[in-house]
Structures are given as structure tokens and as C-alpha cells.
Motif scaffolding. Sequence first.
Motif, PDB file in Angstrom:
ATOM      1  N   TYR A 143      41.529  41.267  33.299  1.00  0.00           N
ATOM      2  CA  TYR A 143      42.232  40.643  34.580  1.00  0.00           C
ATOM      3  C   TYR A 143      41.311  39.649  35.068  1.00  0.00           C
ATOM      4  CZ  TYR A 143      45.280  44.846  33.468  1.00  0.00           C
ATOM      5  OH  TYR A 143      45.925  45.569  32.968  1.00  0.00           O
ATOM      6  N   GLU A 144      40.848  38.810  34.272  1.00  0.00           N
ATOM      7  CA  GLU A 144      39.780  37.929  34.640  1.00  0.00           C
ATOM      8  C   GLU A 144      40.537  36.982  36.030  1.00  0.00           C
ATOM      9  OE1 GLU A 144      38.811  33.903  32.688  1.00  0.00           O
ATOM     10  OE2 GLU A 144      39.413  35.596  30.921  1.00  0.00           O
ATOM     11  N   ALA A 145      41.748  36.412  35.784  1.00  0.00           N
ATOM     12  CA  ALA A 145      42.346  35.530  36.694  1.00  0.00           C
ATOM     13  C   ALA A 145      42.417  36.259  37.885  1.00  0.00           C
ATOM     14  CB  ALA A 145      43.563  35.132  36.185  1.00  0.00           C
ATOM     15  N   ALA A 146      42.911  37.794  38.071  1.00  0.00           N
ATOM     16  CA  ALA A 146      42.978  38.271  39.368  1.00  0.00           C
ATOM     17  C   ALA A 146      41.670  38.567  39.828  1.00  0.00           C
ATOM     18  CB  ALA A 146      43.763  39.599  38.904  1.00  0.00           C
ATOM     19  N   SER A 147      40.826  39.008  39.112  1.00  0.00           N
ATOM     20  CA  SER A 147      39.517  39.211  39.550  1.00  0.00           C
ATOM     21  C   SER A 147      38.872  38.058  40.290  1.00  0.00           C
ATOM     22  CB  SER A 147      38.302  39.539  38.382  1.00  0.00           C
ATOM     23  OG  SER A 147      38.762  41.046  37.905  1.00  0.00           O
ATOM     24  N   ALA A 148      38.882  36.853  39.638  1.00  0.00           N
ATOM     25  CA  ALA A 148      38.523  35.555  40.420  1.00  0.00           C
ATOM     26  C   ALA A 148      39.194  35.188  41.377  1.00  0.00           C
ATOM     27  CB  ALA A 148      38.608  34.480  39.191  1.00  0.00           C
ATOM     28  N   SER A 149      40.554  35.352  41.728  1.00  0.00           N
ATOM     29  CA  SER A 149      41.247  34.913  42.810  1.00  0.00           C
ATOM     30  C   SER A 149      40.722  36.027  43.686  1.00  0.00           C
ATOM     31  CB  SER A 149      42.590  34.844  42.602  1.00  0.00           C
ATOM     32  OG  SER A 149      43.152  36.216  42.043  1.00  0.00           O
ATOM     33  N   MET A 150      40.527  37.369  43.494  1.00  0.00           N
ATOM     34  CA  MET A 150      40.017  38.152  44.674  1.00  0.00           C
ATOM     35  C   MET A 150      38.670  37.885  45.160  1.00  0.00           C
ATOM     36  SD  MET A 150      41.864  40.343  46.473  1.00  0.00           S
ATOM     37  CE  MET A 150      43.304  40.585  45.289  1.00  0.00           C
ATOM     38  N   ALA A 151      37.952  37.635  44.233  1.00  0.00           N
ATOM     39  CA  ALA A 151      36.692  37.252  44.483  1.00  0.00           C
ATOM     40  C   ALA A 151      36.290  36.015  45.353  1.00  0.00           C
ATOM     41  CB  ALA A 151      35.537  36.892  43.240  1.00  0.00           C
ATOM     42  N   ALA A 152      37.170  35.047  45.072  1.00  0.00           N
ATOM     43  CA  ALA A 152      37.397  33.678  45.922  1.00  0.00           C
ATOM     44  C   ALA A 152      37.750  34.170  47.486  1.00  0.00           C
ATOM     45  CB  ALA A 152      38.429  32.815  45.399  1.00  0.00           C
ATOM     46  N   ALA A 153      38.725  35.196  47.367  1.00  0.00           N
ATOM     47  CA  ALA A 153      39.312  35.570  48.899  1.00  0.00           C
ATOM     48  C   ALA A 153      38.069  36.245  49.625  1.00  0.00           C
ATOM     49  CB  ALA A 153      40.431  36.662  48.559  1.00  0.00           C
ATOM     50  N   ILE A 154      37.413  36.961  48.940  1.00  0.00           N
ATOM     51  CA  ILE A 154      35.956  37.628  49.406  1.00  0.00           C
ATOM     52  C   ILE A 154      34.889  36.719  49.695  1.00  0.00           C
ATOM     53  CG2 ILE A 154      34.006  39.261  49.130  1.00  0.00           C
ATOM     54  CD1 ILE A 154      36.203  41.099  47.462  1.00  0.00           C
ATOM     55  N   ALA A 155      34.496  35.882  48.974  1.00  0.00           N
ATOM     56  CA  ALA A 155      33.536  34.747  49.389  1.00  0.00           C
ATOM     57  C   ALA A 155      34.189  33.861  50.551  1.00  0.00           C
ATOM     58  CB  ALA A 155      33.522  33.723  48.202  1.00  0.00           C
ATOM     59  N   GLY A 156      35.527  33.428  50.802  1.00  0.00           N
ATOM     60  CA  GLY A 156      35.967  32.857  51.860  1.00  0.00           C
ATOM     61  C   GLY A 156      35.928  33.577  53.040  1.00  0.00           C
ATOM     62  N   LEU A 157      36.129  35.030  52.941  1.00  0.00           N
ATOM     63  CA  LEU A 157      36.167  35.553  54.293  1.00  0.00           C
ATOM     64  C   LEU A 157      34.703  35.777  54.835  1.00  0.00           C
ATOM     65  CD1 LEU A 157      35.129  38.776  54.427  1.00  0.00           C
ATOM     66  CD2 LEU A 157      37.179  38.880  52.765  1.00  0.00           C
ATOM     67  N   ARG A 158      33.723  35.718  53.824  1.00  0.00           N
ATOM     68  CA  ARG A 158      32.205  35.924  54.283  1.00  0.00           C
ATOM     69  C   ARG A 158      31.935  34.617  54.831  1.00  0.00           C
ATOM     70  NH1 ARG A 158      30.411  39.843  49.208  1.00  0.00           N
ATOM     71  NH2 ARG A 158      30.639  41.662  50.188  1.00  0.00           N
ATOM     72  N   ALA A 159      32.223  33.548  54.480  1.00  0.00           N
ATOM     73  CA  ALA A 159      31.806  32.151  54.849  1.00  0.00           C
ATOM     74  C   ALA A 159      32.446  32.002  56.412  1.00  0.00           C
ATOM     75  CB  ALA A 159      32.639  31.088  53.982  1.00  0.00           C
ATOM     76  N   LEU A 160      33.641  32.506  56.596  1.00  0.00           N
ATOM     77  CA  LEU A 160      34.365  32.570  57.684  1.00  0.00           C
ATOM     78  C   LEU A 160      33.591  33.291  58.724  1.00  0.00           C
ATOM     79  CD1 LEU A 160      36.621  31.079  59.575  1.00  0.00           C
ATOM     80  CD2 LEU A 160      38.161  33.098  58.715  1.00  0.00           C
ATOM     81  N   ALA A 161      33.130  34.299  58.341  1.00  0.00           N
ATOM     82  CA  ALA A 161      32.568  35.187  59.078  1.00  0.00           C
ATOM     83  C   ALA A 161      31.229  34.570  59.797  1.00  0.00           C
ATOM     84  CB  ALA A 161      32.116  36.560  58.409  1.00  0.00           C
ATOM     85  N   MET A 162      30.522  33.824  58.941  1.00  0.00           N
ATOM     86  CA  MET A 162      29.433  33.242  59.501  1.00  0.00           C
ATOM     87  C   MET A 162      29.896  32.003  60.510  1.00  0.00           C
ATOM     88  SD  MET A 162      26.695  32.927  56.214  1.00  0.00           S
ATOM     89  CE  MET A 162      28.169  32.379  55.022  1.00  0.00           C
ATOM     90  N   GLN A 163      30.888  31.344  60.043  1.00  0.00           N
ATOM     91  CA  GLN A 163      31.361  30.158  60.974  1.00  0.00           C
ATOM     92  C   GLN A 163      32.024  30.737  62.111  1.00  0.00           C
ATOM     93  OE1 GLN A 163      34.372  28.581  58.352  1.00  0.00           O
ATOM     94  NE2 GLN A 163      32.730  27.564  57.053  1.00  0.00           N
ATOM     95  N   ALA A 164      32.740  31.924  62.257  1.00  0.00           N
ATOM     96  CA  ALA A 164      33.445  32.307  63.408  1.00  0.00           C
ATOM     97  C   ALA A 164      32.435  33.156  64.313  1.00  0.00           C
ATOM     98  CB  ALA A 164      34.688  33.306  63.010  1.00  0.00           C
ATOM     99  N   ALA A 165      31.201  33.620  63.952  1.00  0.00           N
ATOM    100  CA  ALA A 165      30.655  34.556  64.735  1.00  0.00           C
ATOM    101  C   ALA A 165      30.095  33.644  66.033  1.00  0.00           C
ATOM    102  CB  ALA A 165      29.516  35.046  64.002  1.00  0.00           C
ATOM    103  N   PRO A 166      29.852  34.229  67.094  1.00  0.00           N
ATOM    104  CA  PRO A 166      29.757  35.479  67.266  1.00  0.00           C
ATOM    105  C   PRO A 166      31.156  36.162  67.961  1.00  0.00           C
ATOM    106  CG  PRO A 166      28.824  34.466  69.072  1.00  0.00           C
ATOM    107  CD  PRO A 166      29.118  33.672  68.305  1.00  0.00           C
ATOM    108  N   LYS A 167      31.949  35.309  68.044  1.00  0.00           N
ATOM    109  CA  LYS A 167      33.133  35.763  69.008  1.00  0.00           C
ATOM    110  C   LYS A 167      34.327  36.538  68.056  1.00  0.00           C
ATOM    111  CE  LYS A 167      32.354  32.108  72.381  1.00  0.00           C
ATOM    112  NZ  LYS A 167      33.183  30.969  72.947  1.00  0.00           N
ATOM    113  N   VAL A 168      34.286  35.892  66.761  1.00  0.00           N
ATOM    114  CA  VAL A 168      35.291  36.555  65.796  1.00  0.00           C
ATOM    115  C   VAL A 168      34.495  37.262  64.808  1.00  0.00           C
ATOM    116  CG1 VAL A 168      37.135  36.121  64.601  1.00  0.00           C
ATOM    117  CG2 VAL A 168      36.646  34.530  66.419  1.00  0.00           C
ATOM    118  N   LEU A 169      35.192  38.652  64.501  1.00  0.00           N
ATOM    119  CA  LEU A 169      34.528  39.499  63.468  1.00  0.00           C
ATOM    120  C   LEU A 169      35.812  39.347  62.177  1.00  0.00           C
ATOM    121  CD1 LEU A 169      33.731  42.934  65.531  1.00  0.00           C
ATOM    122  CD2 LEU A 169      32.381  40.928  65.111  1.00  0.00           C
ATOM    123  N   VAL A 170      35.057  38.892  61.113  1.00  0.00           N
ATOM    124  CA  VAL A 170      35.781  38.990  59.852  1.00  0.00           C
ATOM    125  C   VAL A 170      35.314  39.901  58.889  1.00  0.00           C
ATOM    126  CG1 VAL A 170      36.786  37.229  58.411  1.00  0.00           C
ATOM    127  CG2 VAL A 170      36.327  36.365  60.571  1.00  0.00           C
TER     128      VAL A 170
END
Length: 194
Positions: free
Chosen positions: A99-126
Motif C-alpha cells: 500500500y505504497e500510495a496510502a503510506s505515502a499520502s499518510m506520511a505526507a499528512a504527518i510531515a505537514g502537521l509537524r511543520a505546522l506545529a513548528m509554525q503555529a507554536a507557541p499559541k497553537v498545539l498541533v
Amino acid sequence: MKIDLAGRTAVLAGACHAIADAAATGLAANGASLSVHGEGRPAGVPDILLLSHPLDLGSHDPEPLATLARDTAAEMGRRGAGRIIHIVSAIGLVPMRRYEAASASMAAAIAGLRALAMQAAPKVLVNAVAAGFVDASDGAADPAMLSHIPLGRGGAVDEVVNAILFLSDPMNSYTTGQVLAVDGGWTTGYGRNF
């Protein structure tokens, strides 16, 4: 799990599945005023945005939920506080070869949320909860699948919801950019007998 969300608003957006439905029920049962994105939104910026990614083994485009997360994080930041919680599949942490396509799309979602956590800190927890094999049926799981789970059983929907409530709890104020795997140990690795 009991937490105090009295007076807080929550919005659920994304895919419909048993975990998202139970998480919505759990947030409301703990006092949050809940609405579903696209079906009427509470006035103002929500305190909690719960983003439900598809948990099937098909690929999906994480960008619509990522865009909603970025836009909401900006609004939450201007207000001064907020939480964004993604429901993802554990295959974004440990890919499945078939399930490489599903794994890749989910990994992309995880990378995106981690990047947003850095950008939105310290006020917003992601953060995110990564669901492993959850047996929402009659309890008859595939023995081959269970052989890869150190706890030897499928998870229950309520076990995943408890992790979502933990990340929603106002008392939890120092967790951001994390993916909490609720998977019976599946992402820790497969223990072979050799």
C-alpha cells in the motif's frame, strides 16, 4: 476518559469513519460544543479542530485538510490559542509494501502537521493520533495481521478516542508536533523469532 471541555468549541472535518464518529461523541460528552465542518460552524474560531483522514488503504490527497489546518491555525494564533488534532493511520509511520500510495499520502499528512506545529507554536498545539489495526467489527481479526502486533490483538475505537481526548485536554499544555501511535506496538517493529 473524562476531561473538562466545558465552554470550548470543536469542529470535526474530513472523512467519516468509526473513530471520527466516536471522537465527536467523546468531545461532546466532555462538554465541547461540536459542529461538523460544512454543516454549520460555531461562531468564531474553534478551540479544537479535529481533522479526520481516511483510514482505508487507498491513497488520498492530504492537501484539503492541510489547507484547512493552516487557515484555522492562523485564526487560532491571532486569537491566542487553539488545538489541531489529526486522526491518521499508522501506515504513515511504518509503510506497508503493498500500500505504497496510502503510506505515502499518510506520511505526507504527518510531515505537514509537524511543520505546522513548528509554525503555529507557541499559541497553537498541533498533534496527531495514528490508529493501528482497530477491530470495529465482530472481533475476528486476521491472525497474520495480529502476528505483527506485539499486544496480540486489534485495538478498540475507544482506545483511540482516549488518545484524542488526551491531546484535547486543557491540562495537556506541553505536547505539540507529536504523533501518538495507538497501535498495540505495531510501529515499534516486528519481533521475529530468529
